[in-house]
Design an enzyme around this catalytic site. Structure first.
Site, PDB file in Angstrom:
ATOM      1  N   GLU A  32       0.825  -1.217   0.000  1.00 46.61           N
ATOM      2  CA  GLU A  32       0.000   0.000   0.000  1.00 46.61           C
ATOM      3  C   GLU A  32       0.858   1.266   0.000  1.00 46.61           C
ATOM      4  OE1 GLU A  32      -3.569   2.325   2.450  1.00 46.61           O
ATOM      5  OE2 GLU A  32      -2.726   0.475   3.284  1.00 46.61           O
ATOM      6  N   LYS A  39      -2.368  -1.940  -3.316  1.00 42.89           N
ATOM      7  CA  LYS A  39      -3.430  -1.080  -2.763  1.00 42.89           C
ATOM      8  C   LYS A  39      -2.962   0.375  -2.849  1.00 42.89           C
ATOM      9  CE  LYS A  39      -6.228  -0.002   1.303  1.00 42.89           C
ATOM     10  NZ  LYS A  39      -6.757  -0.432   2.622  1.00 42.89           N
TER      11      LYS A  39
END
Length: 341
Positions: free
Chosen positions: A178, A220
């Protein structure tokens, strides 16, 4: 089962058309802030009750394939003494765990941050795996200013993400990588695109150096958006075009899924942007899906208000947002769905 087979089985369950990931991994300070907005005290019991509400909402397994949890949640049980990770697994929803330990200043790079938590990670992952977690998540953040992120900030954060991902895969855990370029600031869409492209290029360069198997990870990232203080907004179609231009340039086709974070967007904006990507670009090599926290949970908190008698209404609010984002993953969302049951 071989470690590679474990990871593949997890990926197969997490990456499904029409489904996405619920992020319920708020740290203690973050969930205290969310609870404060509805005048609920952040006690261990209130957190357990709220997360149980989320995990047991009828029908969400049709739209949610996995849930990112916080460390505390792995030890909690429901009213029937069933561990919460098992509650999810019984519904064929994959339990996962946030493993980073928050951010601090990056030395000699003013304005840049770095995320902590690599020390002892392999041992922690083995423990989390015993508790039922099958994937993990690690977040690095990038602020946009006239000088940030610096070249050092981009390279150091990529190194942390790659080292984390490699440790996860070694333990049979699927890593969610992420990198969040923050929406804070007055920068325009083009500046966000420039930074996001530089961040993603460096991340995949370093992932390759660390021998991370791209087929066994999930990305992500942020969507490409103008800063929240920028005077000119962007339509879902503009966001989709800018975002896909960047990711086509930077993300290898081997990555099975890109699950966008909502990053300060309203629930409706996050859903509309995701839909524009899937409706307008059906032939991209990855599944384009969601891994939303606040954009799924905000209506739930407002409905719940910390009261047991509101649980059914709150669960219906979660199901509605999950269903609408499931539709957006297929490119079938319409704004009119917001006002219909």
């Amino acid at each position: 089962m071989a470690i590679a087979d474990e990871r593949q089985a997890t990926i197969d369950q997490m990456v499904q058309r029409g489904k996405g990931i619920l992020a319920a991994d708020e740290s203690q300070p973050t969930i205290a802030k969310r609870f404060s907005s509805i005048n609920v005290e952040s006690t261990e019991e209130n957190r357990r009750a709220y997360r149980t509400l989320l995990f047991t909402a009828p029908g969400i397994e049709d739209y949610i394939s996995a849930v990112i949890t916080f460390e505390e949640t792995l030890d909690q049980i429901n009213e029937d003494n069933v561990p919460l990770p098992e509650v999810l697994a019984r519904r064929v929803i994959v339990p996962g765990i946030k493993v980073d330990k928050g951010t601090g200043p990056l030395a000699l790079a003013p304005g840049d941050l770095i995320t902590f938590g690599l020390d002892g990670l392999a041992e922690r992952l083995r423990h989390y795996k015993d508790q039922g977690a099958r994937f993990a998540k690690w977040r690095e953040v990038y602020s946009i200013s006239a000088h940030n992120p610096t070249t050092l900030g981009i390279s150091a954060n990529a190194e942390m993400l790659a080292r984390y991902a490699a440790v996860c895969q070694e333990q049979g855990i699927v890593p969610i990588v992420e990198p969040e370029v923050l929406i804070d600031g007055d920068h325009g869409l083009a500046r966000c695109a420039e930074v996001t492209e530089a961040v993603q290029k460096e991340i995949f360069h370093v992932l390759h150096r660390h021998h991370v198997v791209l087929e066994h990870m999930i990305l992500k990232p942020n969507m490409v958006l103008p800063g929240k203080d920028h005077p000119v907004g962007a339509s879902p179609e503009e966001v989709a075009a800018a975002t896909l231009r960047v990711f086509r340039r930077t993300v290898p086709a081997a990555v099975p899924s890109i699950n966008f974070l909502s990053g300060g967007l309203s629930p409706e904006q996050a859903t509309a942007n995701l839909n524009a990507m899937n409706a307008g670009y059906p032939d991209v090599p990855w599944l384009l899906s969601f891994s939303y926290g606040r954009a799924l949970q905000q209506p739930v908190l407002q409905a719940w208000q910390g009261k047991a008698e509101n649980i059914v209404t709150a669960q219906q609010a979660l199901l509605k947002r999950a269903r609408l984002n499931g539709a957006a993953q297929r490119g079938e969302y319409l704004a009119s769905m917001e006002v219909s049951d």
